[in-house]
Design a protein around this motif. Sequence first.
Motif, PDB file in Angstrom:
ATOM      1  N   UNK A  47      -7.315   5.393   0.150  1.00 36.33           N
ATOM      2  CA  UNK A  47      -7.114   5.991  -1.173  1.00 36.33           C
ATOM      3  C   UNK A  47      -5.784   5.527  -1.745  1.00 36.33           C
ATOM      4  N   UNK A  48      -5.699   5.479  -3.060  1.00 32.10           N
ATOM      5  CA  UNK A  48      -4.452   5.105  -3.716  1.00 32.10           C
ATOM      6  C   UNK A  48      -3.410   6.189  -3.472  1.00 32.10           C
ATOM      7  N   UNK A  49      -2.218   5.792  -3.083  1.00 36.21           N
ATOM      8  CA  UNK A  49      -1.170   6.764  -2.801  1.00 36.21           C
ATOM      9  C   UNK A  49      -0.386   7.155  -4.040  1.00 36.21           C
ATOM     10  N   UNK A  50      -0.548   6.408  -5.127  1.00 34.69           N
ATOM     11  CA  UNK A  50       0.182   6.695  -6.361  1.00 34.69           C
ATOM     12  C   UNK A  50      -0.728   6.456  -7.553  1.00 34.69           C
ATOM     13  N   UNK A  51      -0.573   7.287  -8.581  1.00 38.87           N
ATOM     14  CA  UNK A  51      -1.330   7.089  -9.822  1.00 38.87           C
ATOM     15  C   UNK A  51      -0.665   6.071 -10.734  1.00 38.87           C
ATOM     16  N   UNK A  52       0.563   5.689 -10.409  1.00 43.67           N
ATOM     17  CA  UNK A  52       1.330   4.720 -11.189  1.00 43.67           C
ATOM     18  C   UNK A  52       1.657   3.551 -10.282  1.00 43.67           C
ATOM     19  N   UNK A  53       1.635   2.345 -10.822  1.00 40.11           N
ATOM     20  CA  UNK A  53       1.802   1.150 -10.003  1.00 40.11           C
ATOM     21  C   UNK A  53       2.817   0.204 -10.641  1.00 40.11           C
ATOM     22  N   UNK A  54       3.274  -0.761  -9.853  1.00 42.19           N
ATOM     23  CA  UNK A  54       4.134  -1.806 -10.403  1.00 42.19           C
ATOM     24  C   UNK A  54       3.384  -3.131 -10.388  1.00 42.19           C
ATOM     25  N   UNK A  57       1.146  -4.813  -7.220  1.00 45.10           N
ATOM     26  CA  UNK A  57      -0.170  -4.434  -6.726  1.00 45.10           C
ATOM     27  C   UNK A  57      -0.331  -2.952  -6.476  1.00 45.10           C
ATOM     28  N   UNK A  58      -1.358  -2.613  -5.703  1.00 43.00           N
ATOM     29  CA  UNK A  58      -1.712  -1.226  -5.418  1.00 43.00           C
ATOM     30  C   UNK A  58      -1.414  -0.906  -3.954  1.00 43.00           C
ATOM     31  N   UNK A  59      -0.997   0.327  -3.700  1.00 39.94           N
ATOM     32  CA  UNK A  59      -0.727   0.772  -2.341  1.00 39.94           C
ATOM     33  C   UNK A  59      -1.773   1.799  -1.935  1.00 39.94           C
ATOM     34  N   UNK A  60      -2.306   1.649  -0.732  1.00 41.77           N
ATOM     35  CA  UNK A  60      -3.309   2.597  -0.254  1.00 41.77           C
ATOM     36  C   UNK A  60      -2.849   3.242   1.049  1.00 41.77           C
ATOM     37  N   UNK A  61      -3.395   4.412   1.302  1.00 42.00           N
ATOM     38  CA  UNK A  61      -3.181   5.126   2.555  1.00 42.00           C
ATOM     39  C   UNK A  61      -4.535   5.458   3.158  1.00 42.00           C
ATOM     40  N   UNK A  62      -4.643   5.303   4.441  1.00 42.16           N
ATOM     41  CA  UNK A  62      -5.898   5.602   5.137  1.00 42.16           C
ATOM     42  C   UNK A  62      -5.976   7.101   5.395  1.00 42.16           C
ATOM     43  N   UNK A  63      -7.069   7.697   5.023  1.00 43.43           N
ATOM     44  CA  UNK A  63      -7.281   9.119   5.283  1.00 43.43           C
ATOM     45  C   UNK A  63      -8.528   9.294   6.140  1.00 43.43           C
ATOM     46  N   UNK A  64      -8.601  10.469   6.771  1.00 42.92           N
ATOM     47  CA  UNK A  64      -9.714  10.784   7.668  1.00 42.92           C
ATOM     48  C   UNK A  64     -10.281  12.145   7.239  1.00 42.92           C
TER      49      UNK A  64
END
Length: 715
Positions: A47-54, A57-64
């Motif tokens: 999932x995206x870790x932030x609603x705002x980006x630079x 690119x995009x940063x994601x975090x793995x969730x369970x």
Amino acid sequence: MATSLSPSTFHNGYRQLGKGIPWVIESKEIGGDEDESHWIPPPSSEVLSSNVHNSLGLNTLRTWPTMYDGTSSPHGTPEWWNPTKEVDVLICGAGPAGLQTAVSLARQGVNFRIIDKAAHPLIAGRADGVQPRFLETLHSWGLATEVHEEGPLIERTAIYKDGKKLMFNTSHQSDSRYRGLHIITQGQLERIYIRDLVRHQVLVERQSSIVDFDVGSDQAPSSHPVTIKLRNEKTGTEETIRSKFLIGSDGGASMVRKKLQIPFDGVSTDIYWGILDCKFESDYPHAWVFGSVISSEHGGCVIIPREDGYIRLYTQLDTSTTGTIAQSRQEKNNAEFQESGGHVDAHSVTADEVLQQANKIFAPYKLKFAAPLSWFTVWKISERVARSFSSPDCRVHLAGDAAHIHSVMGAFGLNASIMDSANLAWKIGMCAQNHAKLSTLGPTYDSERRYHANRIIHVSGSYLRFICNSTFPLAEFNHVNKEWPPLPEPQKYQPAAGKPEEDLKFLQTFFGNNGPFLLGIDADYAPSVIVPDTPSAAIAPRNGVRAPNPRVCFDMEKTGYLYDTLTGAARLHLVIFASDLQGSAREKLKKLASAMSDPSSFFRRYGGLARFNPVIVTKCVPHEAEFLLKSDSLEVLEANCTAVYDDRAPDEDAHTCYEVDHAKGAIVFVRPDLWIGTSVFLDQLDELDKYFEAWLVPTEEKSTMTNVMNGHMKS
């Protein structure tokens, strides 16, 4: 964590970058036979870790989701999940304050439910550091190791102003075994708590909220006077449950606080932070050191080093019509900005504009993004404290942000929440199980925690105004709490002074006065039924302060700290300083041993070993103590007490730490939250009897109660 864990391998005995999906291991076919695994890894989601980006690119975090989303799990709830309509406690809000309270109650065998309106735990952002006192509390619950090993340890601070070094020195030093400030994200912490609750057969009930609640007039120990209507926001279904207590840990906009019509005293400042979690490239010499960068013209930044080279950067924003953001938008002829008449909506500020502002503050040093944003938000600072943390009948309580909100300076949000949780949970746990008197123990939560919250506003607010060059008035609470002693006079800073020697004087005075407070170890509680205002001559530490935690020996092969014996969410610790078990102290120990066997003594009347945790501290080494405790009727002490051996040199041993008279000895009552309740000489057992009589319920007077444990196990 800031981003998803990369695949890793321990092929060579240490962590190295791996490939593929290491947790999916295919069975190897040997000799034509293929074994099938019964266990299947739960599905993960990026999932995206932030609603705002630079621009990187995009940063994601793995969730369970199956593991952490409670009743919102895509695979439904486990077979053992069977919530009841009648509970001891309902916790509204599964942020840190609510989860910490739940962790404590689970260890007490208290029947509770915990709800939250969010569909899942926090993904990224918010709180990011825990103080030594936070970890000392978690240690008593068995969770400290998992927390303090996660991220960097902060032990030094760098402060620059107008491009020049103002201070670079050691900081965050304490006598705690945990020393300084430990970095861990709030999301990681929530997942640690959620795993713990699942082990106790508790799920967070997600997408659920309180529609209404009412407290009835039946205040009998076995009654459930709080009637609560819940709604599942996903399904629309409603249910009504009854509880003995309701805890509102539902955030700054708390529905529970508003329903109780409790004022939220304080101020909303004119200070906004733009908060970036990211990797940066910078020529600033202390970019990965905790500290601040201040500009007399543009405001301040706060740097918090994170894991894996990430930084949490707080940047003060100037949203005025003449500020740098307005000027930049004017130069770009921003149409939306022109239509707003030159007004800058703080929540329209972009990550690039925050970085631009940070560069003005850091000048002549430069910053630029070196990775996609892990998290971004804009936050307006408010400083408020609820006028009461409890309802008049002590059936409903507030904790965490529902009770107090303040600036980030000092990391008090998360750290004050665990003090709330630890203070409240043992008290309502004991009252719910009819071990303690609600009428006397219940009100101490508000009196102890609210005064501390008010002091946080002053300390945190003073430092905030220094960093931000702000003259915004501090919130004033003394007029609200006339029954309390005045708060310490807050330190005021005059930005107009602007001279390095004045700045250094402010910092030296501020940290000199508040250093231990900033680490959570200086937080004394006012006199009450559990903190007598009569000074004790038995030890030097005052009633109502943190219990010191000296090093001790446990047996011939193991040493540690006194706190290692003071565990358990609701154990009443009796620390018995017995010198070398000889001389006049021995005669007094005989009387104590006799009392512990006497059914009429406080020890037996209030539950014996089921309630008390007696720890005998002796100057003997193990083989000496074993011999001396086997005669003169002291076998009772050997059978009922945990023995620790105070064999360090006199200038650093436990007896000296507590300043115990070796001829008279001492008994120190340490509360479950690790504050000193009271202390007496070894032969003042009548004083302890009177003390416990004021708030404990004798075992023979307890009402017959049926506790639906919901699968909870005592630990």
